[in-house]
Design a protein around this motif. Structure first.
Motif, short mmCIF file in Angstrom:
data_model
loop_
_atom_site.label_atom_id
_atom_site.label_comp_id
_atom_site.label_asym_id
_atom_site.label_seq_id
_atom_site.Cartn_x
_atom_site.Cartn_y
_atom_site.Cartn_z
N SER A 168 8.27 4.32 10.14
CA SER A 168 9.71 4.13 9.85
C SER A 168 9.90 3.42 8.51
CB SER A 168 10.36 3.30 10.95
OG SER A 168 10.18 3.93 12.19
N ARG A 169 8.98 2.52 8.20
CA ARG A 169 9.10 1.80 6.94
C ARG A 169 8.98 2.76 5.76
NH1 ARG A 169 9.00 -3.72 5.45
NH2 ARG A 169 9.19 -3.70 3.20
N LEU A 170 8.06 3.70 5.87
CA LEU A 170 7.90 4.68 4.80
C LEU A 170 9.13 5.59 4.72
CD1 LEU A 170 5.86 5.58 2.67
CD2 LEU A 170 4.89 7.18 4.33
N GLY A 220 0.83 -1.21 0.00
CA GLY A 220 0.00 0.00 0.00
C GLY A 220 0.86 1.25 0.00
N ARG A 221 0.37 2.28 0.63
CA ARG A 221 1.11 3.55 0.80
C ARG A 221 1.50 4.22 -0.52
NH1 ARG A 221 -0.93 3.00 5.52
NH2 ARG A 221 0.26 1.92 7.12
N THR A 222 0.76 3.94 -1.57
CA THR A 222 1.12 4.49 -2.88
C THR A 222 1.02 6.02 -2.87
OG1 THR A 222 -0.60 2.90 -3.42
CG2 THR A 222 0.94 3.44 -5.16
N ALA A 259 1.73 3.53 16.87
CA ALA A 259 2.94 2.70 16.93
C ALA A 259 2.77 1.49 16.03
CB ALA A 259 3.18 2.25 18.37
N GLY A 260 3.78 1.21 15.23
CA GLY A 260 3.77 0.00 14.41
C GLY A 260 3.02 0.12 13.10
N VAL A 261 2.50 1.31 12.80
CA VAL A 261 1.66 1.43 11.61
C VAL A 261 2.48 1.51 10.32
CG1 VAL A 261 1.39 3.95 11.41
CG2 VAL A 261 -0.55 2.43 10.89
N GLY A 262 3.78 1.84 10.47
CA GLY A 262 4.64 1.82 9.29
C GLY A 262 5.31 3.15 8.97
N ALA A 319 -2.30 -9.01 1.00
CA ALA A 319 -1.08 -8.84 0.20
C ALA A 319 0.16 -8.99 1.06
CB ALA A 319 -1.10 -7.48 -0.48
N MET A 320 0.09 -8.50 2.28
CA MET A 320 1.25 -8.57 3.18
C MET A 320 1.54 -10.02 3.56
SD MET A 320 1.93 -6.31 6.55
CE MET A 320 3.33 -6.63 7.61
N LEU A 321 0.51 -10.77 3.89
CA LEU A 321 0.72 -12.18 4.25
C LEU A 321 1.32 -12.93 3.06
CD1 LEU A 321 -2.47 -13.10 6.32
CD2 LEU A 321 -0.25 -12.28 7.10
N ASN A 339 -2.61 -3.43 11.74
CA ASN A 339 -1.36 -2.78 12.14
C ASN A 339 -0.19 -3.70 11.73
OD1 ASN A 339 1.00 -2.43 13.91
ND2 ASN A 339 -0.21 -0.82 14.85
N PRO A 340 0.66 -3.23 10.81
CA PRO A 340 1.69 -4.13 10.25
C PRO A 340 2.62 -4.72 11.30
CG PRO A 340 1.63 -2.05 9.06
CD PRO A 340 0.71 -1.89 10.23
N PHE A 341 2.94 -3.94 12.32
CA PHE A 341 3.84 -4.48 13.36
C PHE A 341 3.15 -5.64 14.08
CE2 PHE A 341 5.08 -4.51 17.89
CZ PHE A 341 6.36 -5.00 17.72
N PHE A 342 1.88 -5.46 14.42
CA PHE A 342 1.16 -6.54 15.10
C PHE A 342 1.08 -7.77 14.19
CE2 PHE A 342 -1.57 -3.30 17.66
CZ PHE A 342 -0.42 -2.89 18.31
N ILE A 343 0.87 -7.52 12.90
CA ILE A 343 0.77 -8.64 11.96
C ILE A 343 2.05 -9.47 12.02
CG2 ILE A 343 0.61 -9.28 9.51
CD1 ILE A 343 -1.10 -6.74 9.12
N GLU A 344 3.18 -8.79 11.91
CA GLU A 344 4.45 -9.52 11.94
C GLU A 344 4.65 -10.26 13.26
OE1 GLU A 344 6.98 -6.67 8.85
OE2 GLU A 344 7.42 -6.57 10.99
N GLU A 345 4.31 -9.57 14.35
CA GLU A 345 4.51 -10.19 15.66
C GLU A 345 3.63 -11.42 15.84
OE1 GLU A 345 6.86 -9.11 18.19
OE2 GLU A 345 7.41 -8.40 16.20
#
Ligand SMILES: Nc1ncnc2c1ncn2[C@@H]1O[C@H](COP(=O)(O)OP(=O)(O)O)[C@@H](O)[C@H]1O
Ligand SMILES: [Mg+2]
Length: 609
Positions: free
Chosen positions: A50-52, A16-18, A45-48, A233-235, A260-266
């Motif tokens: 830093s990733r962006l 996402g984040r286009t 927190a964890g929404v992304g 898509a992330m999974l 929340n992407p961080f929660f997803i990864e965790e």
């Protein structure tokens, strides 16, 4: 050590984040053509965020930008200029292109005057310079101007991407400095990207954000959680699958993490580690229900649980290091942990490697590690019982103290020592370091940080017998006065005064009377005069010529401002005579200044010049 963490659960691509990414690319292009920009990027927190920022850095680097980054950490709230120290550290590292420019390295010396912590970063290891005795407000102005000049110069060589992450943990001085730089860089090729947690905005940050807004200095970007299709898509990206993830799995992950992407990864890491999701004929699905663990905490249970499950996969020693690290802080020092663990360096490195591989922590510098995410640290920390926490805080504090006793204690160590001794309930030490950290913050013109440290110092003192030292109250009173909190300042000064009287500390008593006079001068000038007179009476009773002269000058200045110039001249001349007897040139100079003023007002031009 287990290797059950594969596949890597960090999402390899940006999902996402286009729109946001396009906007950041546009900003970079604009900045390149000389129009400075500020982007404020917020989200939970964890929404992304830093990733962006990472994606933005990649594009900026491809466009020839120099990347500068400073991060704020939770313990930094009370540590003046922490993110700037972080940023300057990268500027002066040997690999930084900035060190190739002679016109920039000369700044390093100047910085060390203001920020002694920068000194060890300098190429030649210049000895520490004692902080000058200039008025802190002047010092601050000079530092700001110096930094603006430095970044302006740097931007002549190359456009800059200037990142400061996690401003919700920033100290107030850094926020002011950022605002100052943003104002000064509008016509320079500098892009500021500043991130913060939208749900943890401190009053100081709120104030700065309002300023950015009012002056139209920045563009705001707010990151939302991922939508269901994005989670899908992330999974898929994580599992490198081509067919869709089993709907049941997608559904339960989506429900647990709310996108929340961080929660997803965790959560994924935990589910894989415990075998609760498995791959069956190429399709990942969920096989078991989550176990539950009752724990108090403000973090979502899913994350608490996910982290807990993952820690169970670690070796016992690595788990111990992780727990210890969580007590030490979001960012922690390898050597300190090693000493606490009584481990040799190679064993300790192996343990850190295990933690890095398990994606709990990242290596920041040779001796510095940090939790990959603050939430992980919080989750590990909240597993501990109160008694355990206290004991570990104490061990860490004592270890830092021992390791720093050889050299002088640095600012960040002062803050750490104050924090750990306080959390350990070692009140005398918490008071001592809290006071020193507070006084240091005052020198660096960070009154709110000073108030925080000194209040904790007083809190620690209240556990001990006896009256608190008047000096602590006086220092906090000064900090309150600086930020215009009249009543709080008055309460502290009055308290300092009564303690000075109780303990028969006449000098402090005299000083407190003057403090009260200066404080009242901004509110009720008649009251101010009474306090100055009281200080004069006391100085006379003490028969101390220096205090006497200084009080005379205060009273004299008060007289001239209330229209009694002739009496004022008299007082100043008496002060001058006393200073002359004492050969006190500084006192004489000050008196000449005041005399000049009084003469000017009295109409005696000749004497005034
Ligand atoms: N849009 C995204 N696509 C893929 N992964 C993401 C995305 N946003 C965040 N992540 C991942 O989620 C985790 C948390 O993101 P992070 O940027 O650290 O959050 P924040 O800085 O907002 O606290 C990181 O591991 C990151 O790689
Ligand atoms: Mg972040």
């Amino acid at each position: 050590m287990t290797t059950a963490y594969n596949p890597s659960v960090i999402c390899p691509i940006l999902i996402g984040r286009t729109a946001e990414l396009a906007a950041f690319h546009l900003l970079i292009d604009q900045v390149k053509s000389g129009r400075g920009q500020v982007a404020l990027l917020c989200g939970e927190a964890g929404v992304g965020k830093s990733r962006l920022v990472v994606e933005t850095k990649t594009y900026a680097a491809s466009q020839g930008f120099l990347l500068l980054q400073g991060n704020c950490f939770q313990a930094d709230r009370a540590f003046p200029y922490a993110p700037f120290l972080d940023l300057l550290r990268s500027c002066f590292s040997s690999s930084s292109p900035l060190t190739r420019h002679n016109d920039l390295t000369s700044f390093a010396q100047e910085f060390s005057r203001f920020l002694p912590d920068v000194a060890p970063l300098l190429p030649e290891h210049t000895p520490l310079v004692v902080p000058s005795s200039l008025d802190p407000e002047q010092e601050q102005r000079r530092l700001f101007a110096l930094l603006l000049h430095f970044f302006t110069r740097a931007a002549t060589h190359q456009p800059l991407l200037f990142i400061v992450e996690d401003l919700h943990w920033s100290d107030e001085s850094s926020l002011e400095l950022l605002l100052f730089l943003a104002r000064g860089c509008r016509h320079l090729p500098i892009l500021f990207v500043l991130t913060y947690r939208s749900d943890e905005v401190s009053p100081e940050l709120r104030h700065s954000l309002a300023e950015f807004d009012r002056e139209h200095l920045a563009q705001d970007f707010s990151l939302q959680r991922l939508a269901r299709a994005d989670v899908d898509a992330m999974l898929q990206a994580i599992f490198a699958m081509h067919q869709a993830v089993h709907t049941g799995l997608l559904e339960s992950i989506y429900q647990l993490t709310e996108g929340n992407p961080f929660f997803i990864e965790e959560v994924l890491k935990s589910l894989i580690a415990t075998g609760e999701i498995t791959s069956r004929e190429g399709v990942w699905e969920r096989t078991l229900l989550f176990g539950t663990h009752k724990r108090h905490s403000s973090i979502p249970r899913s994350v608490q649980d996910a982290v807990y499950q993952r820690t169970k996969q670690l070796s016992a020693r690595a788990r111990q290091v992780l727990t210890l690290a969580a007590v030490a802080g979001r960012r922690f020092d390898f050597t300190i942990l090693q000493q606490v663990m009584h481990a040799d360096a190679s064993h300790m490195l192996a343990l850190m490697k295990e933690l890095v591989e398990a994606q709990f922590v990242v290596e920041e510098a040779a001796d510095q590690f940090a939790f990959r995410h603050a939430l992980t640290r919080q989750a590990v920390y909240s597993e501990l019982l109160a008694g355990e926490r206290r004991a570990w805080h104490r061990t860490i504090a004592e270890t830092i103290e021992q390791s720093s006793s050889l050299s002088s204690v640095l600012d960040d160590q002062l803050v750490d020592l104050a924090y750990h001794f306080y959390e350990a309930g070692v009140w005398s030490k918490a008071a001592e370091y809290g006071q020193r950290a507070g006084e240091r913050a005052l020198i660096l013109y960070a009154p709110r940080a000073a108030i925080e440290h000194l209040t904790r110092a007083l809190g620690a003192l209240s556990h001990l017998d006896g009256t608190p030292p008047a000096t602590v109250l006086r220092a906090r009173g000064q900090a309150y006065e600086t930020i215009g909190e009249f009543e709080q300042a008055r309460a502290d000064y009055e308290h300092a005064l009564s303690i000075a009287q109780q303990t028969q500390d006449s000098i402090m008593e005299w000083q407190s009377l003057l403090d009260m006079g200066f404080l009242w001068a901004g509110r009720d000038y008649a009251q101010a005069g009474q306090w100055f007179r009281r200080s004069l009476d006391l100085a006379q009773a003490l028969a101390d010529p220096k205090l006497h002269a200084r009080s005379l000058n205060r009273v004299g200045n008060w007289l001239v401002n209330t229209g009694r110039a002739a009496d004022s001249l008299h007082a100043h001349q008496e002060a001058l005579a006393l200073f002359e007897l004492l050969h006190d040139t500084q006192g004489m100079a000050e008196t000449f200044d005041l005399l000049g003023m009084a003469n000017g007002i009295y109409g005696d031009r000749v004497n005034a010049v």
